[in-house]
Design a protein around this motif. Sequence first.
Motif, PDB file in Angstrom:
ATOM      1  N   TRP A   1     -88.393  15.083  51.946  1.00 37.66           N
ATOM      2  CA  TRP A   1     -87.842  16.325  51.416  1.00 37.66           C
ATOM      3  C   TRP A   1     -86.374  16.412  51.803  1.00 37.66           C
ATOM      4  N   SER A   2     -85.670  17.277  51.146  1.00 37.76           N
ATOM      5  CA  SER A   2     -84.276  17.495  51.536  1.00 37.76           C
ATOM      6  C   SER A   2     -84.235  18.429  52.747  1.00 37.76           C
ATOM      7  N   PRO A   3     -83.256  18.256  53.646  1.00 34.23           N
ATOM      8  CA  PRO A   3     -83.130  19.178  54.787  1.00 34.23           C
ATOM      9  C   PRO A   3     -82.968  20.628  54.347  1.00 34.23           C
ATOM     10  N   SER A   4     -82.330  20.845  53.198  1.00 33.50           N
ATOM     11  CA  SER A   4     -82.133  22.217  52.731  1.00 33.50           C
ATOM     12  C   SER A   4     -83.470  22.869  52.361  1.00 33.50           C
ATOM     13  N   LYS A   5     -84.437  22.064  51.917  1.00 38.90           N
ATOM     14  CA  LYS A   5     -85.750  22.610  51.588  1.00 38.90           C
ATOM     15  C   LYS A   5     -86.422  23.153  52.845  1.00 38.90           C
ATOM     16  N   ILE A   6     -86.333  22.402  53.944  1.00 42.43           N
ATOM     17  CA  ILE A   6     -86.897  22.871  55.209  1.00 42.43           C
ATOM     18  C   ILE A   6     -86.226  24.168  55.631  1.00 42.43           C
ATOM     19  N   SER A   7     -84.908  24.197  55.542  1.00 37.70           N
ATOM     20  CA  SER A   7     -84.153  25.385  55.958  1.00 37.70           C
ATOM     21  C   SER A   7     -84.520  26.591  55.104  1.00 37.70           C
ATOM     22  N   ARG A   8     -84.642  26.396  53.804  1.00 33.09           N
ATOM     23  CA  ARG A   8     -84.896  27.532  52.913  1.00 33.09           C
ATOM     24  C   ARG A   8     -86.291  28.110  53.116  1.00 33.09           C
ATOM     25  N   TYR A   9     -87.306  27.247  53.285  1.00 38.40           N
ATOM     26  CA  TYR A   9     -88.640  27.833  53.438  1.00 38.40           C
ATOM     27  C   TYR A   9     -88.814  28.442  54.822  1.00 38.40           C
ATOM     28  N   GLU A  10     -88.147  27.899  55.852  1.00 38.04           N
ATOM     29  CA  GLU A  10     -88.270  28.482  57.185  1.00 38.04           C
ATOM     30  C   GLU A  10     -87.552  29.820  57.281  1.00 38.04           C
ATOM     31  N   ARG A  11     -86.601  30.062  56.383  1.00 41.54           N
ATOM     32  CA  ARG A  11     -85.947  31.374  56.330  1.00 41.54           C
ATOM     33  C   ARG A  11     -86.554  32.244  55.250  1.00 41.54           C
ATOM     34  N   ALA A  12     -87.664  31.768  54.653  1.00 40.07           N
ATOM     35  CA  ALA A  12     -88.398  32.500  53.610  1.00 40.07           C
ATOM     36  C   ALA A  12     -87.534  32.777  52.390  1.00 40.07           C
ATOM     37  N   ARG A  13     -86.543  31.926  52.167  1.00 38.13           N
ATOM     38  CA  ARG A  13     -85.720  32.095  50.968  1.00 38.13           C
ATOM     39  C   ARG A  13     -86.392  31.468  49.747  1.00 38.13           C
ATOM     40  N   THR A  14     -87.366  30.610  50.001  1.00 38.96           N
ATOM     41  CA  THR A  14     -88.161  30.039  48.928  1.00 38.96           C
ATOM     42  C   THR A  14     -89.562  29.800  49.469  1.00 38.96           C
ATOM     43  N   GLY A  15     -90.522  29.667  48.585  1.00 40.73           N
ATOM     44  CA  GLY A  15     -91.895  29.473  49.023  1.00 40.73           C
ATOM     45  C   GLY A  15     -92.302  28.008  48.990  1.00 40.73           C
ATOM     46  N   LEU A  16     -93.443  27.718  49.583  1.00 39.95           N
ATOM     47  CA  LEU A  16     -94.030  26.384  49.539  1.00 39.95           C
ATOM     48  C   LEU A  16     -95.370  26.469  48.819  1.00 39.95           C
ATOM     49  N   ARG A  17     -95.634  25.494  47.957  1.00 37.61           N
ATOM     50  CA  ARG A  17     -96.947  25.440  47.319  1.00 37.61           C
ATOM     51  C   ARG A  17     -97.997  25.081  48.371  1.00 37.61           C
ATOM     52  N   PRO A  18     -99.229  25.554  48.199  1.00 39.50           N
ATOM     53  CA  PRO A  18    -100.271  25.251  49.183  1.00 39.50           C
ATOM     54  C   PRO A  18    -100.418  23.760  49.480  1.00 39.50           C
ATOM     55  N   ARG A  19    -100.253  22.903  48.453  1.00 37.04           N
ATOM     56  CA  ARG A  19    -100.355  21.457  48.692  1.00 37.04           C
ATOM     57  C   ARG A  19     -99.258  20.976  49.634  1.00 37.04           C
ATOM     58  N   GLU A  20     -98.053  21.566  49.516  1.00 35.05           N
ATOM     59  CA  GLU A  20     -96.958  21.191  50.398  1.00 35.05           C
ATOM     60  C   GLU A  20     -97.221  21.654  51.830  1.00 35.05           C
TER      61      GLU A  20
END
Length: 291
Positions: A38-57
């Motif tokens: 994954w991209s580092p920005s994806k980790i940052s965004r979901y940990e700040r709840a700026r985007t969601g994660l699908r249940p499979r992820e």
Amino acid sequence: MIAPGSPTVRRRRLAAELRGIREDKGKSGDTVAAALKWSPSKISRYERARTGLRPREVERLLDYYQITGSHRALLLGLAEDAAQKGWWEEFADSLSEDYQQFIGLEHEAASMSVWHVDVVTGLLQTEDYARHIISSYSRVEPIPPGLIARLVRVRMRRQQVLNRDGLQLSVVLDESVLRRRIGDDAVMYDQLQQLVKEADRPNLTLQVLPLDTQHVIFGESFVIFGFGQDAEAMLQDVVSTEHLRSGFTLEGERDTYLHRIAFQTLSDAALDPAVSRRLILETAEACWSGT
């Protein structure tokens, strides 16, 4: 599918849990991103709840962190809830991301402490009062009439949370709010009468900070969302502003604590609910009744 709870709150709880797990494992965001491609920005965004994660992820993350048993089941349940949609997401094309997050927090908060210095808080506005406020935005940024109608509809629907079991709402309004003209006399008179009516709710404490008292707190309006003891480990208090086009959200312990102190100071300086009610009625008659 429309979730009965707030996917915004579920997403924040899930993000806080996953961030805590990563930190407990001694992993950096970059390390996790590289392992899962994954991209580092994806980790940052979901940990700040700026985007969601699908249940499979989320499953992939939990496999990587080796989380099993009841904790895994709890997190996967949160992931399923977070993937649902709140009613406000039906209006996503009309609402800013900040405003959607605000509504999502409002939808499930156990308590709200509201300080408003300029206008009546949205949860207590009449439809005509709200329409005048929202229409006024077009003086700065053109807004189509159809969009104004949708935004008013959203604001009115938000008020359904007032009927939710368990919600405790404390509101302090600056006295200037009662005297600041929004629309014509009839709009203001009806709005102040609406405040008096809403003040009779057993779960609402409404106070007015009089203009002639000593003011020691200066700053813009804010709302403190509380989520109760059961959720405290997963989601702390959140402080937010009720702006339509933009806003800010604070979750740090120091920031929320300072706002709690500020609200308590404002509440202590304000009139008690019974005297506040009388002042609202007197202002309605003296300023807006047309007599």
